[in-house]
Design an enzyme around this catalytic site. Structure first.
Site, short mmCIF file in Angstrom:
data_model
loop_
_atom_site.label_atom_id
_atom_site.label_comp_id
_atom_site.label_asym_id
_atom_site.label_seq_id
_atom_site.Cartn_x
_atom_site.Cartn_y
_atom_site.Cartn_z
N THR A 44 0.84 -1.13 -0.02
CA THR A 44 0.12 0.06 -0.14
C THR A 44 0.96 1.17 -0.03
O THR A 44 1.44 1.64 -1.01
CB THR A 44 -0.95 0.19 1.17
OG1 THR A 44 -0.40 -0.04 2.46
CG2 THR A 44 -1.90 -1.08 1.26
N LYS A 76 3.86 -7.07 4.17
CA LYS A 76 3.60 -5.73 3.91
C LYS A 76 3.28 -4.93 4.94
O LYS A 76 2.69 -5.35 6.04
CB LYS A 76 2.56 -5.54 2.75
CG LYS A 76 1.11 -5.96 3.29
CD LYS A 76 0.39 -4.75 3.97
CE LYS A 76 0.41 -3.38 3.45
NZ LYS A 76 -0.23 -2.24 4.56
N THR A 125 0.18 -2.72 10.73
CA THR A 125 -0.75 -2.76 9.50
C THR A 125 0.00 -3.57 8.75
O THR A 125 0.67 -3.19 7.75
CB THR A 125 -0.88 -1.41 8.99
OG1 THR A 125 -1.50 -0.35 9.66
CG2 THR A 125 -1.85 -1.48 7.75
N GLU A 155 6.49 4.70 7.16
CA GLU A 155 6.24 5.88 6.52
C GLU A 155 6.86 7.11 6.89
O GLU A 155 6.66 7.66 8.09
CB GLU A 155 4.65 6.16 6.63
CG GLU A 155 3.75 5.02 6.09
CD GLU A 155 2.37 5.27 6.37
OE1 GLU A 155 1.43 4.60 5.62
OE2 GLU A 155 2.05 5.98 7.21
N ASN A 191 0.22 10.71 6.11
CA ASN A 191 -1.07 10.45 6.72
C ASN A 191 -2.12 11.46 6.81
O ASN A 191 -3.22 11.07 7.08
CB ASN A 191 -0.85 10.00 8.12
CG ASN A 191 0.00 8.53 8.06
OD1 ASN A 191 -0.67 7.49 7.92
ND2 ASN A 191 1.26 8.57 8.11
N SER A 232 -7.11 10.71 0.54
CA SER A 232 -7.46 11.72 -0.65
C SER A 232 -7.11 10.94 -2.00
O SER A 232 -6.31 10.20 -1.95
CB SER A 232 -6.50 13.01 -0.37
OG SER A 232 -6.60 13.69 0.62
#
Length: 383
Positions: A146, A168, A179, A259, A378, A383
């Protein structure tokens, strides 16, 4: 270096059109046998996605013959239709593979609260079945990404048998797994009880000790499948070590791809009265946003470490605490230690070492720094 490194497994990763960017977004892993034993661990979040609830049921008899995984949508908080969609996914894979749907696990990852485009997903299952191969593990790993920037695989071979896997995850990495979706495979000839013991022991000290941002997902799933294709029956300790090695490798890759991260932080807690104390202290430090900001700014602010320790219920005396940052003991006996100017934090990896001076137990927690890129990514994820 993937889920097809072990004999007896095929896999595929295809672009089903679930993701708007047109990338691979549906993976399939099939256990060709002769054994179909399996084990799994799942998120401890009380809000659980439909695929988690379904796959728990699939594991009830200790067998899984296939796993369908999609990215581009979590199928979490989607009501009764979400569970129907999960079942439809398992049924479609089972029909195409000649299996029972009750032997097909399903995993999903992506945005919560958005229904899956089932017409495209089911067509993707058909495509994945058609593309199954013994070399499809890398494509499968790419299909579950993702916000990941790289796909994550690992494998080890011991005495004629192999453990391989893919994972992942790049955000919402916290205890209760992450996650994270992970599928591990082995061609060792072992039953579900042996797999379950090895997987739980491994997850406890690897995936469950990755704490990137203190956020727990609704979809975390880690599965371990055994084909028995090698005919080898390893001793438990040897097999458990191999599973732990693969899990540790994948967990380390998750932290490395967190991230927006610019630093990977290893929090080592020693001198604890118990392992639970060491883990509690490590988590408190890993979740301290002030410390994470200091590490991002390459500031060896050890006071923030002591502040985090002080919020825990662990056994310690404040005036006996020690803290080192990248090997420099900047705090000794709860006060100023070596010159903080000696600390070099310019590298990607930063190690924070804590001595609680209360016992002999220890633990390691991995986290990362807090960056503007993390906030930006984040703030626009939906969006």
């Amino acid at each position: 270096m993937s889920v097809t490194a072990a004999r007896g497994f095929t896999a595929a990763g295809v672009a089903a059109g679930i993701k708007e960017n047109g990338g691979r977004d549906l993976a399939l892993v099939v256990n060709e046998g002769p054994r179909r034993a399996a084990a799994g661990v799942f998120t401890s979040n009380r809000v659980q996605a439909a695929p988690v609830r379904w796959s728990r049921g699939v594991l009830a008899d200790g067998e899984i013959r296939a796993v369908v995984l999609n990215s581009g949508g979590a199928n979490a908080c989607t009501g009764p239709q979400g569970l129907k969609d999960t079942i439809a996914t398992a049924e479609r894979a089972a029909e195409r593979l000649g299996l029972d749907a009750a032997d097909v696990a399903v995993c999903s990852t992506g945005l919560i609260g958005v229904p899956l485009p089932m017409d495209r997903l089911l067509a993707g299952v058909d495509s994945a079945v058609a593309e199954l191969s013994g070399s499809g593990g890398e494509d499968a790993a790419r299909a579950v990404m993702t916000t990941d920037t790289v796909h994550k695989t690992a494998a080890v071979t011991r005495g004629g048998w192999t453990v391989g896997g893919m994972a992942k995850g790049a955000g919402m990495l916290a205890p209760g797994l992450a996650t994270m979706l992970a599928v591990l495979t082995t061609d060792a000839d072992l039953g579900s009880a042996s797999l379950d013991r090895a997987l739980r022991d491994a997850a406890r000290v690897t995936f469950d000790r990755v704490d990137s941002d203190g956020c727990m997902s609704t979809n975390d799933t880690v599965l371990l499948l055994a084909s028995g294709a090698s005919g080898a029956v390893p001793e438990h300790d040897e097999f458990a070590e191999a599973v732990r090695t693969v899990c540790a490798d994948l967990a380390r890759q998750l932290v490395g791809d967190a991230e927006g991260a610019a630093k990977e932080i290893r929090v080592e807690v020693g001198g604890a009265a118990s392992e639970d104390d060491a883990v509690e202290v490590g988590r408190s430090i890993a979740r301290n946003n002030l410390l994470k900001c200091a590490v991002h700014g390459e500031d060896p602010n050890w006071g923030r470490v002591l502040s985090a320790i002080g919020t825990t219920s662990a056994a310690f005396e404040p005036d006996r605490l020690g803290v080192a940052i990248n090997g420099v003991w900047v705090c000794r006996n709860g006060a100023v230690g070596e010159d903080r100017a000696l600390v070099d934090m310019t590298g990607r990896e930063v190690t924070v070492t804590v001595d609680l001076a209360a016992g002999a137990d220890c633990a390691v927690i991995w986290t990362n720094d807090l960056t503007a890129d993390y906030v930006h990514e984040n703030s626009e994820y939906a969006s």
